[in-house]
Design a protein around this motif. Structure first.
Motif, PDB file in Angstrom:
ATOM      1  N   LEU A 296       0.834  -1.201   0.000  1.00 31.79           N
ATOM      2  CA  LEU A 296       0.000   0.000   0.000  1.00 31.79           C
ATOM      3  C   LEU A 296       0.871   1.254   0.000  1.00 31.79           C
ATOM      4  N   HIS A 297       1.936   1.249   0.777  1.00 29.92           N
ATOM      5  CA  HIS A 297       2.855   2.397   0.803  1.00 29.92           C
ATOM      6  C   HIS A 297       3.400   2.668  -0.601  1.00 29.92           C
ATOM      7  N   LEU A 298       3.818   1.608  -1.282  1.00 26.23           N
ATOM      8  CA  LEU A 298       4.362   1.756  -2.633  1.00 26.23           C
ATOM      9  C   LEU A 298       3.299   2.270  -3.600  1.00 26.23           C
ATOM     10  N   ALA A 299       2.092   1.724  -3.505  1.00 23.31           N
ATOM     11  CA  ALA A 299       1.008   2.171  -4.391  1.00 23.31           C
ATOM     12  C   ALA A 299       0.669   3.635  -4.134  1.00 23.31           C
ATOM     13  N   GLY A 300       0.714   4.049  -2.855  1.00 31.13           N
ATOM     14  CA  GLY A 300       0.441   5.449  -2.547  1.00 31.13           C
ATOM     15  C   GLY A 300       1.461   6.388  -3.171  1.00 31.13           C
ATOM     16  N   LEU A 301       2.721   5.989  -3.130  1.00 32.96           N
ATOM     17  CA  LEU A 301       3.766   6.827  -3.727  1.00 32.96           C
ATOM     18  C   LEU A 301       3.650   6.891  -5.251  1.00 32.96           C
ATOM     19  N   LEU A 302       3.159   5.817  -5.860  1.00 35.92           N
ATOM     20  CA  LEU A 302       3.152   5.713  -7.323  1.00 35.92           C
ATOM     21  C   LEU A 302       1.796   5.993  -7.960  1.00 35.92           C
ATOM     22  N   HIS A 303       0.766   6.265  -7.162  1.00 36.39           N
ATOM     23  CA  HIS A 303      -0.587   6.259  -7.726  1.00 36.39           C
ATOM     24  C   HIS A 303      -0.806   7.317  -8.801  1.00 36.39           C
ATOM     25  N   ASP A 304      -0.076   8.415  -8.738  1.00 37.48           N
ATOM     26  CA  ASP A 304      -0.305   9.515  -9.678  1.00 37.48           C
ATOM     27  C   ASP A 304       0.776   9.654 -10.749  1.00 37.48           C
ATOM     28  N   ILE A 305       1.671   8.676 -10.889  1.00 35.05           N
ATOM     29  CA  ILE A 305       2.756   8.844 -11.863  1.00 35.05           C
ATOM     30  C   ILE A 305       2.237   8.915 -13.293  1.00 35.05           C
ATOM     31  N   GLY A 306       1.011   8.447 -13.525  1.00 33.99           N
ATOM     32  CA  GLY A 306       0.433   8.512 -14.865  1.00 33.99           C
ATOM     33  C   GLY A 306       0.209   9.928 -15.365  1.00 33.99           C
ATOM     34  N   TRP A 307       0.257  10.909 -14.440  1.00 32.48           N
ATOM     35  CA  TRP A 307       0.107  12.305 -14.856  1.00 32.48           C
ATOM     36  C   TRP A 307       1.204  12.731 -15.831  1.00 32.48           C
ATOM     37  N   LEU A 319      -0.983   2.381 -13.852  1.00 28.04           N
ATOM     38  CA  LEU A 319      -0.917   0.918 -13.882  1.00 28.04           C
ATOM     39  C   LEU A 319       0.094   0.448 -14.922  1.00 28.04           C
ATOM     40  N   ARG A 320      -0.006   0.987 -16.121  1.00 30.42           N
ATOM     41  CA  ARG A 320       0.881   0.541 -17.198  1.00 30.42           C
ATOM     42  C   ARG A 320       2.340   0.845 -16.880  1.00 30.42           C
ATOM     43  N   LEU A 321       2.604   2.041 -16.343  1.00 30.67           N
ATOM     44  CA  LEU A 321       3.981   2.396 -16.015  1.00 30.67           C
ATOM     45  C   LEU A 321       4.559   1.489 -14.934  1.00 30.67           C
ATOM     46  N   ILE A 322       3.747   1.135 -13.958  1.00 28.49           N
ATOM     47  CA  ILE A 322       4.199   0.226 -12.898  1.00 28.49           C
ATOM     48  C   ILE A 322       4.459  -1.168 -13.468  1.00 28.49           C
ATOM     49  N   MET A 323       3.570  -1.631 -14.334  1.00 26.81           N
ATOM     50  CA  MET A 323       3.746  -2.955 -14.934  1.00 26.81           C
ATOM     51  C   MET A 323       5.004  -3.014 -15.797  1.00 26.81           C
ATOM     52  N   ASP A 324       5.364  -1.897 -16.405  1.00 26.67           N
ATOM     53  CA  ASP A 324       6.532  -1.863 -17.304  1.00 26.67           C
ATOM     54  C   ASP A 324       7.832  -1.516 -16.595  1.00 26.67           C
ATOM     55  N   ALA A 325       7.771  -1.193 -15.296  1.00 26.27           N
ATOM     56  CA  ALA A 325       8.947  -0.695 -14.576  1.00 26.27           C
ATOM     57  C   ALA A 325       9.813  -1.856 -14.090  1.00 26.27           C
ATOM     58  N   ALA A 326      10.604  -2.404 -15.006  1.00 22.40           N
ATOM     59  CA  ALA A 326      11.434  -3.560 -14.664  1.00 22.40           C
ATOM     60  C   ALA A 326      12.477  -3.227 -13.600  1.00 22.40           C
ATOM     61  N   VAL A 338       0.334  -3.864  -6.739  1.00 21.12           N
ATOM     62  CA  VAL A 338       0.640  -2.433  -6.622  1.00 21.12           C
ATOM     63  C   VAL A 338       0.066  -1.668  -7.808  1.00 21.12           C
ATOM     64  N   GLY A 339       0.230  -2.204  -9.018  1.00 24.65           N
ATOM     65  CA  GLY A 339      -0.320  -1.537 -10.193  1.00 24.65           C
ATOM     66  C   GLY A 339      -1.830  -1.425 -10.139  1.00 24.65           C
ATOM     67  N   SER A 340      -2.491  -2.485  -9.703  1.00 23.54           N
ATOM     68  CA  SER A 340      -3.957  -2.465  -9.626  1.00 23.54           C
ATOM     69  C   SER A 340      -4.448  -1.486  -8.568  1.00 23.54           C
ATOM     70  N   VAL A 341      -3.794  -1.468  -7.406  1.00 24.64           N
ATOM     71  CA  VAL A 341      -4.202  -0.534  -6.350  1.00 24.64           C
ATOM     72  C   VAL A 341      -4.045   0.909  -6.833  1.00 24.64           C
TER      73      VAL A 341
END
Length: 440
Positions: A296-307, A319-326, A338-341
């Motif tokens: 949850l902490h990780l999802a909170g930090l990343l939730h708006d990166i799609g902006w 979601l897509r950026l998290i899924m692609d972040a190898a 994390v991507g789904s949250v």
């Protein structure tokens, strides 16, 4: 009648031999096996042949089925799976004779029979799914649902590699533990003895046995299998646990990605902080642990990166950026969670029509539901991006959850948005939602 309950052998012949010797010495009259014969250790065919000689009562495991699918899935799995996992599948398939493959393919997913007047169900995962992990802390409500599906007095299962005995609504759930690949930090082989006698209640004892671990390790190394498999045998941990990066490393990698996406650091930190406060306050309802909290902490930090791609549909872009972040060393399941949250912090709720959501097993989808419910409310509590909410706690009374916010100024917009975005929280916990704001 005394029965040895075994399973999750995972090609560890030395561990299987120790268990069979102990069971014979304990007077076991039968051996029932819940599957996952192969995978990770170096004796796949030997294990299948030994079990065939010892017992005719076996069901197939999910890992066995995946190994049998190697020819049709190899191109996809070679690209998608962690290299060590792919190697474990492929190596097991290549080192099974055709006769052993045919035997595994012939096994049922469940067996039902009656002994001493007791109805028994033998499955690998759960009465509903071969892939479902039943654990010592699986919520009683879930076991109650499965008890109704089982239509049995005893349910014998494995898959989670976590031994336990639990009774719910008169149904006894027995997880055998793992013979050859324990995941609970105890590297000893594990199995159970079940005593069934007319007129007496079933009696179960679990046994942890020392075995020739060095023989198993020598075989792994002689066959050129990864050193991570050796560590699994030595430590009694899963591959994911062996390879798991530290929480600090994951957080650092997530922050690096967020910074590259020019995220609003102050807003993201505020949302993550409030989401974690809600998670902690609602723990008596969801019963999730520290690992889920970290996700949850990780999802909170990343939730708006799609902006970084614009505001429209930015939740889907996240979601897509998290899924692609190898560069973030997630396990495949952690990445999906994390991507789904992050994706569900706004707009649509989790649904069967969403492929990323349905790609997760049932228990992981529940984790997404709970974490996304916390994140949505927390995002609503910082809808103005002004950090007005200083703290939030939760009170649960009867059919109502009250979020109690202490605020630094006028917060009606935050209160209203939290109510709107509390839709998933209402759904997950089946309670009404109230949000109050009190000046500091």
């Amino acid at each position: 009648m005394r029965i040895a309950l075994i399973g999750d052998i995972h090609a560890n012949l030395p561990a299987l031999e120790a268990v069979l010797d102990h069971a014979a010495g304990a007077g076991a009259e039968a051996i029932w096996n819940i599957g996952d014969f192969v995978g990770y250790h170096a004796f796949p065919d030997e294990v299948v042949q030994r079990i065939r000689r010892e017992t005719s009562v076996s069901v197939v495991g999910n890992y066995d089925l995946k190994v049998l699918r190697v020819p049709e899935k190899q191109e996809k799995w070679r690209k998608e799976k962690v290299p060590e996992k792919w190697l474990a599948f492929a190596w097991a398939y290549e080192h099974l004779f055709a006769e052993s493959r045919d035997y595994l393919a012939s096994l049922p997913r469940e067996l039902r029979f009656e002994v001493t007047g007791k109805r028994l169900l033998l499955v690998h995962g759960s009465p509903e799914s071969i892939d479902e992990h039943l654990l010592p802390d699986t919520p009683e409500e879930r076991l109650r649902e499965l008890a109704q599906l089982a239509a049995a007095d005893l349910v014998i299962c494995g898959h989670s590699h976590q031994p336990f005995v639990r009774e719910v609504d008169g149904v006894l759930f027995i997880n055998t533990g793992s013979v050859g690949r324990p995941d609970d930090g105890d590297p000893r082989a594990c199995y159970a003895l079940l005593d069934l006698n007319i007129g007496n209640a079933p009696f179960v004892t679990h046994h942890r046995l020392e075995y020739d671990v060095q023989r198993a390790i020598d075989a792994l190394r002689a066959n050129g299998l990864p050193e991570d498999f050796v560590r699994m045998a030595q430590q009694g941990k899963s591959l994911a646990a062996i390879q798991q990066p530290t929480e600090e490393a994951l957080l650092a990698a997530a922050k690096n990605l967020a910074e590259r996406c020019s995220y609003d650091a102050e807003h993201s930190a505020q949302v993550a902080r409030l989401a974690l406060r809600l998670f902690d306050a609602l723990q008596p309802l969801h019963h999730l642990g520290a690992h889920a909290r970290h996700l949850l902490h990780l999802a909170g930090l990343l939730h708006d990166i799609g902006w970084v791609e614009g505001g429209r549909r930015h939740h889907k872009a996240s979601l897509r950026l998290i899924m692609d972040a190898a560069e973030i060393p997630f396990t495949p399941e952690e990445r999906l969670i994390v991507g789904s949250v992050a994706r569900y912090h706004r707009k649509a709720l989790p649904a069967k029509e969403h492929e990323h959501y349905m790609a997760l097993p049932r228990e992981a989808r529940h984790v997404v539901d709970v974490l996304a419910a916390c994140l949505r409310c927390a995002d609503g509590l910082d809808c103005t991006h002004y950090n007005i909410v200083h703290d939030v706690s939760a009170t649960v009374t009867g059919g109502k959850i009250t979020l109690n916010c202490t605020v630094n100024g006028p917060a009606e917009a935050e209160r209203q948005d939290a109510l709107v975005k509390g839709d998933l929280l209402i759904q997950v916990f089946a309670r009404k939602l109230v949000v109050t704001c009190t000046p500091r």
